[in-house]
Design a protein around this motif. Sequence first.
Motif, PDB file in Angstrom:
ATOM      1  N   HIS A 108      26.760  46.966  15.207  1.00  0.00           N
ATOM      2  CA  HIS A 108      26.645  46.310  16.665  1.00  0.00           C
ATOM      3  C   HIS A 108      26.934  45.013  16.590  1.00  0.00           C
ATOM      4  N   PHE A 109      26.187  44.384  15.391  1.00  0.00           N
ATOM      5  CA  PHE A 109      26.484  42.731  15.184  1.00  0.00           C
ATOM      6  C   PHE A 109      26.917  42.624  13.728  1.00  0.00           C
ATOM      7  N   PRO A 110      27.588  41.479  13.600  1.00  0.00           N
ATOM      8  CA  PRO A 110      28.228  41.206  12.337  1.00  0.00           C
ATOM      9  C   PRO A 110      27.074  40.364  11.559  1.00  0.00           C
ATOM     10  N   ASP A 111      26.027  39.630  12.323  1.00  0.00           N
ATOM     11  CA  ASP A 111      24.890  38.921  11.733  1.00  0.00           C
ATOM     12  C   ASP A 111      23.846  38.788  12.712  1.00  0.00           C
ATOM     13  N   LYS A 112      22.658  38.096  12.566  1.00  0.00           N
ATOM     14  CA  LYS A 112      21.603  37.934  13.544  1.00  0.00           C
ATOM     15  C   LYS A 112      22.047  36.824  14.473  1.00  0.00           C
ATOM     16  N   ARG A 113      22.927  35.972  13.930  1.00  0.00           N
ATOM     17  CA  ARG A 113      23.132  34.752  15.079  1.00  0.00           C
ATOM     18  C   ARG A 113      24.092  35.384  16.077  1.00  0.00           C
ATOM     19  N   GLU A 114      24.688  36.462  15.922  1.00  0.00           N
ATOM     20  CA  GLU A 114      25.630  36.979  17.004  1.00  0.00           C
ATOM     21  C   GLU A 114      24.900  37.625  17.999  1.00  0.00           C
ATOM     22  N   LEU A 115      23.547  37.740  17.807  1.00  0.00           N
ATOM     23  CA  LEU A 115      22.690  38.284  18.839  1.00  0.00           C
ATOM     24  C   LEU A 115      22.937  37.563  20.341  1.00  0.00           C
ATOM     25  N   LEU A 116      22.798  36.274  19.773  1.00  0.00           N
ATOM     26  CA  LEU A 116      22.512  35.248  20.883  1.00  0.00           C
ATOM     27  C   LEU A 116      23.833  35.495  21.964  1.00  0.00           C
ATOM     28  N   VAL A 117      24.842  36.119  21.379  1.00  0.00           N
ATOM     29  CA  VAL A 117      26.072  35.937  22.478  1.00  0.00           C
ATOM     30  C   VAL A 117      26.458  37.381  22.705  1.00  0.00           C
ATOM     31  N   ALA A 118      25.382  38.409  22.507  1.00  0.00           N
ATOM     32  CA  ALA A 118      25.590  39.743  23.000  1.00  0.00           C
ATOM     33  C   ALA A 118      26.158  39.746  24.250  1.00  0.00           C
ATOM     34  N   GLY A 119      27.218  40.208  24.713  1.00  0.00           N
ATOM     35  CA  GLY A 119      27.808  40.408  26.038  1.00  0.00           C
ATOM     36  C   GLY A 119      28.619  39.206  26.613  1.00  0.00           C
ATOM     37  N   GLN A 120      28.694  38.241  25.522  1.00  0.00           N
ATOM     38  CA  GLN A 120      29.750  37.126  25.875  1.00  0.00           C
ATOM     39  C   GLN A 120      31.294  37.804  26.068  1.00  0.00           C
ATOM     40  N   GLU A 121      31.717  38.644  25.372  1.00  0.00           N
ATOM     41  CA  GLU A 121      32.997  39.462  26.001  1.00  0.00           C
ATOM     42  C   GLU A 121      33.189  39.976  27.069  1.00  0.00           C
ATOM     43  N   THR A 122      31.996  40.679  27.500  1.00  0.00           N
ATOM     44  CA  THR A 122      31.981  41.184  28.868  1.00  0.00           C
ATOM     45  C   THR A 122      31.811  40.126  29.911  1.00  0.00           C
ATOM     46  N   LEU A 123      31.109  39.194  29.683  1.00  0.00           N
ATOM     47  CA  LEU A 123      31.056  38.035  30.597  1.00  0.00           C
ATOM     48  C   LEU A 123      32.302  37.277  30.724  1.00  0.00           C
ATOM     49  N   SER A 124      32.839  36.871  29.550  1.00  0.00           N
ATOM     50  CA  SER A 124      34.262  36.236  29.743  1.00  0.00           C
ATOM     51  C   SER A 124      35.435  37.327  30.407  1.00  0.00           C
ATOM     52  N   ARG A 125      35.322  38.603  30.082  1.00  0.00           N
ATOM     53  CA  ARG A 125      36.252  39.349  31.017  1.00  0.00           C
ATOM     54  C   ARG A 125      36.002  39.330  32.422  1.00  0.00           C
ATOM     55  N   LEU A 126      34.590  39.512  32.716  1.00  0.00           N
ATOM     56  CA  LEU A 126      34.481  39.689  34.152  1.00  0.00           C
ATOM     57  C   LEU A 126      34.717  38.321  35.015  1.00  0.00           C
ATOM     58  N   LEU A 127      34.364  37.447  34.299  1.00  0.00           N
ATOM     59  CA  LEU A 127      34.772  36.019  34.711  1.00  0.00           C
ATOM     60  C   LEU A 127      36.267  35.671  34.984  1.00  0.00           C
ATOM     61  N   SER A 128      37.115  36.308  34.134  1.00  0.00           N
ATOM     62  CA  SER A 128      38.375  36.175  34.176  1.00  0.00           C
ATOM     63  C   SER A 128      39.191  37.221  35.168  1.00  0.00           C
ATOM     64  N   GLU A 129      38.339  38.111  35.361  1.00  0.00           N
ATOM     65  CA  GLU A 129      39.044  39.375  36.395  1.00  0.00           C
ATOM     66  C   GLU A 129      38.621  38.824  37.634  1.00  0.00           C
ATOM     67  N   GLY A 130      37.288  38.213  38.137  1.00  0.00           N
ATOM     68  CA  GLY A 130      37.028  37.596  39.047  1.00  0.00           C
ATOM     69  C   GLY A 130      37.920  36.559  39.692  1.00  0.00           C
ATOM     70  N   ILE A 131      38.278  35.661  38.920  1.00  0.00           N
ATOM     71  CA  ILE A 131      39.414  34.639  39.099  1.00  0.00           C
ATOM     72  C   ILE A 131      40.657  35.159  39.398  1.00  0.00           C
ATOM     73  N   ALA A 132      41.264  36.240  38.697  1.00  0.00           N
ATOM     74  CA  ALA A 132      42.411  36.750  38.972  1.00  0.00           C
ATOM     75  C   ALA A 132      42.519  37.554  40.231  1.00  0.00           C
ATOM     76  N   ASP A 133      41.317  38.221  40.608  1.00  0.00           N
ATOM     77  CA  ASP A 133      41.264  39.073  41.766  1.00  0.00           C
ATOM     78  C   ASP A 133      40.825  37.912  43.042  1.00  0.00           C
ATOM     79  N   ALA A 134      40.683  36.886  42.875  1.00  0.00           N
ATOM     80  CA  ALA A 134      40.445  35.868  44.273  1.00  0.00           C
ATOM     81  C   ALA A 134      41.645  35.812  45.032  1.00  0.00           C
ATOM     82  N   THR A 135      41.473  35.487  46.158  1.00  0.00           N
ATOM     83  CA  THR A 135      42.576  35.524  47.172  1.00  0.00           C
ATOM     84  C   THR A 135      43.636  34.818  46.537  1.00  0.00           C
TER      85      THR A 135
END
Length: 192
Positions: free
Chosen positions: A47-74
């Motif tokens: 699940h994680f390459p090292d313990k430091r990456e636990l802090l950003v668990a979900g960052q990829e999902t968050l970035s994707r959701l931000l991008s999708e929301g922006i793309a889908d704006a009127t």
Amino acid sequence: MGRWEPGARERLVVAAVDLFTEQGYDATTVAQIAERAGVTKSTFFRHFPDKRELLVAGQETLSRLLSEGIADATADASPLEAVAAGLERASSAMGPMSRELAPRLKAAVAASAELQERDALKSVGLAAAMTTALVARGIPDPTAALAGELGVLAFKRGYAQWSEGDHDGNGELARYTLAALDELRAASASLG
């Protein structure tokens, strides 16, 4: 230890945050995190390459959701209106577990220079995702970059207020991030 139990990733994050809070980031080992989560070390590393990456668990999902929301704006949305659509979409991914872990995670980050560095990189990544999505909408790069940075500030401010607020269940994260974006919009208008 159940190797294939569901929720291993979430349990690892909770275990890590608890251990970081109890004994500090530097004193916490991957073996301790895995043991607390009830999984093997190899499951941790799946699940994680090292313990430091636990802090950003979900960052990829968050970035994707931000991008999708922006793309889908009127189509006629201003850059900040598009960012607001991204913040609203991303806020949907943040549930009760995120809210519960936030104060402990904040304390762990405050106590570790390494985690502060990783948190800063997370902010840069989120701003880049929003900037890229805005540029794809035809927004000029300087405007897109500024709107992306304001989006990160709004997300961080809104998330902090949401996580520190009354936990009665009334407040959705989107309400806080959108209010923070409105505050920042007003503040930036007063600069001119």
